[in-house]
Design a protein around this motif. Sequence first.
Motif, PDB file in Angstrom:
ATOM      1  N   ASN A 257       7.719   1.605  -5.364  1.00  0.00           N
ATOM      2  CA  ASN A 257       6.897   1.225  -6.102  1.00  0.00           C
ATOM      3  C   ASN A 257       6.836  -0.351  -6.181  1.00  0.00           C
ATOM      4  OD1 ASN A 257       4.916   0.572  -8.469  1.00  0.00           O
ATOM      5  ND2 ASN A 257       5.932   1.990  -9.663  1.00  0.00           N
ATOM      6  N   ALA A 258       5.656  -0.860  -5.613  1.00  0.00           N
ATOM      7  CA  ALA A 258       5.618  -2.398  -5.580  1.00  0.00           C
ATOM      8  C   ALA A 258       5.618  -3.337  -7.007  1.00  0.00           C
ATOM      9  CB  ALA A 258       4.418  -2.799  -4.928  1.00  0.00           C
ATOM     10  N   LYS A 259       5.329  -2.293  -7.911  1.00  0.00           N
ATOM     11  CA  LYS A 259       5.140  -3.034  -9.397  1.00  0.00           C
ATOM     12  C   LYS A 259       6.661  -3.269  -9.842  1.00  0.00           C
ATOM     13  CE  LYS A 259       1.033  -0.813 -10.515  1.00  0.00           C
ATOM     14  NZ  LYS A 259       0.043  -1.775 -11.004  1.00  0.00           N
TER      15      LYS A 259
ATOM     16  N   THR B 257      10.220   0.287   6.178  1.00  0.00           N
ATOM     17  CA  THR B 257       9.553   0.460   4.916  1.00  0.00           C
ATOM     18  C   THR B 257      10.131  -0.332   3.764  1.00  0.00           C
ATOM     19  OG1 THR B 257      11.309   1.978   4.867  1.00  0.00           O
ATOM     20  CG2 THR B 257       9.256   2.968   5.732  1.00  0.00           C
ATOM     21  N   GLY B 258       9.351  -0.389   2.700  1.00  0.00           N
ATOM     22  CA  GLY B 258       9.768  -1.268   1.496  1.00  0.00           C
ATOM     23  C   GLY B 258       9.017  -2.661   1.633  1.00  0.00           C
ATOM     24  N   TYR B 259       9.862  -3.713   1.349  1.00  0.00           N
ATOM     25  CA  TYR B 259       9.344  -5.094   1.300  1.00  0.00           C
ATOM     26  C   TYR B 259      10.479  -6.041   1.628  1.00  0.00           C
ATOM     27  CZ  TYR B 259       5.531  -2.921  -1.093  1.00  0.00           C
ATOM     28  OH  TYR B 259       4.563  -1.803  -1.273  1.00  0.00           O
TER      29      TYR B 259
ATOM     30  N   GLU C  68       0.814  -0.900  -0.153  1.00  0.00           N
ATOM     31  CA  GLU C  68       0.050  -0.007   0.083  1.00  0.00           C
ATOM     32  C   GLU C  68       0.911   1.323   0.099  1.00  0.00           C
ATOM     33  OE1 GLU C  68      -3.295   0.476   2.525  1.00  0.00           O
ATOM     34  OE2 GLU C  68      -3.430  -1.496   2.845  1.00  0.00           O
ATOM     35  N   PRO C  69       0.323   2.359  -0.555  1.00  0.00           N
ATOM     36  CA  PRO C  69       1.042   3.671  -0.282  1.00  0.00           C
ATOM     37  C   PRO C  69       1.056   4.058   1.221  1.00  0.00           C
ATOM     38  CG  PRO C  69      -0.398   3.890  -2.099  1.00  0.00           C
ATOM     39  CD  PRO C  69      -0.763   2.460  -1.277  1.00  0.00           C
ATOM     40  N   VAL C  70       2.171   4.223   1.703  1.00  0.00           N
ATOM     41  CA  VAL C  70       2.470   4.751   3.250  1.00  0.00           C
ATOM     42  C   VAL C  70       3.116   5.965   3.341  1.00  0.00           C
ATOM     43  CG1 VAL C  70       2.935   3.867   5.503  1.00  0.00           C
ATOM     44  CG2 VAL C  70       1.972   2.161   3.951  1.00  0.00           C
TER      45      VAL C  70
ATOM     46  N   ALA D 251       3.171   1.969  -4.596  1.00  0.00           N
ATOM     47  CA  ALA D 251       2.830   1.724  -3.114  1.00  0.00           C
ATOM     48  C   ALA D 251       4.386   1.278  -2.688  1.00  0.00           C
ATOM     49  CB  ALA D 251       2.229   0.503  -3.536  1.00  0.00           C
ATOM     50  N   GLY D 252       4.821   2.127  -1.882  1.00  0.00           N
ATOM     51  CA  GLY D 252       6.134   1.885  -1.354  1.00  0.00           C
ATOM     52  C   GLY D 252       5.990   0.873  -0.350  1.00  0.00           C
ATOM     53  N   GLY D 253       4.910   0.657   0.332  1.00  0.00           N
ATOM     54  CA  GLY D 253       4.798  -0.403   1.276  1.00  0.00           C
ATOM     55  C   GLY D 253       5.470  -0.289   2.628  1.00  0.00           C
TER      56      GLY D 253
END
Length: 319
Positions: free
Chosen positions: A163-165, A298-300, A155-157, A185-187
Amino acid sequence: MSPNGSDRSPRRPMRRKLLQALTAGLVLATATGCTYKDFPRLGMPTPTTEEAPTVLSLWQGSWAAALAVGVLVWGLILWSVMFHRRSRTKVEVPPQTRYNMPIEALYTVVPIIIISVLFYFTARDESKLLSLSKKPDVTVNVVGFQWSWGFNYIEPVAGSQGNAKTDPNLAAIPDRFTKEFPANAGGVYDVGTPGTRNPQTHNPGPTLWLPKGKTVRFILTSRDVIHDFWVVPFLMKQDVVPGHTNAFQVTPNQYGTFMGKCAELCGVDHSRMLFNVKVVSPERYEQHLKDLAKKGQTGYIPAGIAQTPHEKNRETNNL
């Protein structure tokens, strides 16, 4: 008196009463128009999502069918024991019947009908539960690894750039899922260890937060071996397979903290792969994501094992 001196007259009313009782029991078991709320849960926990009653109803229907068959079989066994036992006064070999075509046809056709009906309802409900046609409000990438869980909130946070894509940590997720990700969506993420505990309940494992009343899509990936993502009161679980991405959607409809676990034997510490699911208001959920960003989460985290684009996107079915 019968020719052999025994009085068989009391047996006839008893036979009629037994037949009437069996018929009444069969009708009560199969002809009632009850919903899942009218039956006991038969070992299932209380459903906590909008989709869970579908699973519970199928479970109860299977039990009702099994009970009806059981009543019929038990009735026939008792009938044979009571009314076809050997006579005390008359010793003779009963008539020998090699086969009975109507009965043999009956016990061949009836099981086929029962299995066909159960198959129909199972296939219907499975298609409904695994449908991803509805666009989700929330997307969570659940990452299974030995011996805990990680959660990527896609999600954008505020405070999280990216960018999740195109994020390389999510490169293992097929394009048919990433194309549905929100823009920019930085996530944020959360990740646990077997020693992690929920601060409120002290239950072991990391805690996945979800908003009540929102459709949540779980995208399931593994870094190593096959796991299984199971939130017990959701009445829904699915394998987490390395190199193969599974997904399903639920809409939580009850507040609370619920237990989850790995339902696939995945190695020596399989029993420690526990987690929690906390369902809160949408506002509290958004605040939790901001809190994770403030902590620097932050991030994934890496979602799964690397694959070639061709292998990753072999399944091209539309969502």
